[in-house]
Enzyme design. Sequence first.
Site, mmCIF file in Angstrom:
data_model
loop_
_atom_site.group_PDB
_atom_site.id
_atom_site.type_symbol
_atom_site.label_atom_id
_atom_site.label_comp_id
_atom_site.label_asym_id
_atom_site.label_seq_id
_atom_site.Cartn_x
_atom_site.Cartn_y
_atom_site.Cartn_z
ATOM 1 N N ARG A 330 87.766 -16.574 12.341
ATOM 2 C CA ARG A 330 87.859 -16.793 10.940
ATOM 3 C C ARG A 330 87.317 -17.041 9.476
ATOM 4 N NH1 ARG A 330 83.682 -21.629 10.519
ATOM 5 N NH2 ARG A 330 83.836 -21.998 13.333
ATOM 6 N N ALA A 531 77.685 -21.876 14.371
ATOM 7 C CA ALA A 531 78.995 -21.910 13.788
ATOM 8 C C ALA A 531 78.335 -23.690 13.323
ATOM 9 C CB ALA A 531 80.146 -22.900 15.008
ATOM 10 N N GLU A 733 75.240 -22.081 8.004
ATOM 11 C CA GLU A 733 75.885 -21.346 7.583
ATOM 12 C C GLU A 733 76.389 -21.234 6.021
ATOM 13 O OE1 GLU A 733 77.739 -19.280 11.232
ATOM 14 O OE2 GLU A 733 78.192 -21.112 11.098
#
Length: 789
Positions: A330, A531, A733
């Site tokens: 990521r 996520a 996030e």
Amino acid sequence: MTLSDTQKEGGHIGEPANMRHVHKPLNHDSAEKHVSGTATYIDDIPEPDGTLHVVPGWARNAVRGRMSSIDLGAVRTAPGVVAVLTAKDIPGINDCAPAMGDDPVLAKDEILFYGQVVFAVVGTTRDAARRAARLAKIEVEPSTPIISAEDAVAADTTVLPDYQFRRGSPETGMTAADTVLSGVLQVGGQEHFYLEGQVAMAIPEEDGGMLVHSSTQHPTEIQHTVAKVLGIPDALVVAEVRRMGGGFGGKESQANQWACLAALAAASTGRTCKIRLDRDDDMIMTGKRHDFRVEWQIGHDGTGRIRAVDINFLARCGYSADLSLGVNDRTMFHADSSYFYPDAVIRSRRLKTDTCSNTAFRGFGGPQGMLSAERMIDAIAITLGKDPLEIRKLNFYDADRNLTPYGMPVEEHEVMKDLFGQLEESSSYWERREEVKAFNAQNAVLKKGLALTPVKFGISFTLKHLNQAGALVHLYTDGSVQLNHGGTEMGQGLYQKVAQVVADEFGITIDKVRITATNTSKVPNTGPTAASSGTDLNAMAAKIAAATIKQRLINFLSDLHSCTPEAIAFQDNKVFVGELQFSLAEVAKLAHQARIHMSDAGFYATPSITWDRDSASGRPFFYFAYGASCAEVTIDTMTGEMTVDRVDLLHDVGHSLNPAIDIGQIEGGFVQGMGWLTTEELVWDDAGRLRTHAPSTYKIPAAADIPEDFRVALYASKGNPQETVYRSKAVGEPPVMLANSVFGAITDAVASLNPGVVPNLDAPATPEAIMKAVRAIRQAAPTQGMAGA
């Protein structure tokens, strides 16, 4: 901070007109319990009579090395000790790793990092067990530990193979570029510092079963790992979690070890056993956000437009793989931030060090990648003598340049530009830029900096099979609903959002929906709540389940009253059948008498995502979430002290399911990111011992660190173009990366001391780091910079 009329009233084109809860700023379901102290966490669960307490034991005077002798005699005979467990007492497999099989629950022959657990003390009280654990005598044949990324590179040690993305010919692109810049950026890690530390309680049940209460983001992994360690089938283990006092990724995989130790003790003694880590032990023994050495090179033309990029991410992963594969991938996925790279090579090395195994942390590697991109943009702007905002806008994705280095199109590039432009105007960026210049010209010691940075964050697990969720919904004959799903609540408001969706699906008031603890015996085989996809997955699964039950009722009523399904509506705890009106309870009772099934296990799998890691191609994300942040700071060039004077945030959450909760997430994410980039410094000594393992030595943002002028708004979105629940977007996030503006503003302030020279500023930009950068830039010649043909 105020909500717009649209945010207050909710409702969007194409959505049901009778919605009463979705899009409303309703309170978090546990808000009153949180502020009154009545919310039940694992340490608040009443302990059954005879509960024992587990404390991990480790070699406090030894670092990396092979154990030559272990003397636990004094530990076993200490007052209050019931049992002392070592690796040989594990009936199953001595491993609590999420994937790679390289994380022993208890060290056997070798200590791989300072703080690794060697044994577990089971005592009648926690105090007795803690005192006993210190009596162990462990002799170790020491070896020189590998601590830094540079050490690991020199020793050529990795936990996973190297990986890269490549597009075009970056070598040719660099040659063709007018200017090539290069540099090194050190990006620090971060301690999760949740209010509730790692904790678990295991209760033995009949037939060898085990009920485990764990503060975890991944109950299914707790179930699987405990079963593996005990050597029993998964079906004999039930993992349950009602709420966590914070998770931030630190409880995605690293709750496993503590649940296993509690369960091992419970299986060994036949009594309920609980483990709650001391804060110092928690910080020493558990993983952090990955820190990186970033080696970058960028070629651009005379205007500042990027021609080619070459980035090498050297990640310090710790002693085992843990989640480093996904985290580092990521980082690579977000190494472009919001900018188009015509030719690029993005490399990653996952380095093995003799330190605790680093793990998931909010943003999951994305923040490190994006910060690196922003450093390169700043370098171009500073060496060209232009405002960084100009260079950012020049390199944004657009209709003609909209393919990421890994081949995924940026479909909403116009949303990103519009959002960014709105904040540029509402924050009065250009007016304030002139004010900053004037302030700096008039002040020799204090210097201001200003930066406006973008966020483009991909939403989905890049491991495809994790993009699924289940939910269990029951409608009872009194018209109330019980809700369960695989997502976990760590304060982010997931339970509340899912309940709002279910309430509106049934047309009932929110008080009719009973939220129950996540439990692996109700919804099996779940993925982690991570996520940023908790709501996308679990709310959709719950909506599908509720809609299925409602459709059964509609079919039943349609036959009963000889009407079309369109004549039936659910609203305000009532069911309307043409001109007739019934309470939902009346309908439910009739349906039950007619033997209509009023329960459903909904299931949802994210569509459209395809990622082939071997070929580095496909669509790893369902969509992108966007945001922008403008930060103004003041630094003291005599002391390195820094204050954040003002912050303007504008963030894209699609059609918000709950604007109040979303704004809270944006505020909290920004502050946590700001802490990572300014104050939260992790320090290991040469022996591999973590020195910043308590609030006295590790500085998280406090109330006084919050910007006095803090402006947060939700972008007026047309809705997620993908078919998410009510066209909302994830919010967990992405806001962390809004804090890049603070680091950019500090860079801007330091750069004002010597125009044309890029500050050698590393993250976190602590006062010491700022002073180091200030001294270096004052000594640098204006013509040096970082440029080279």
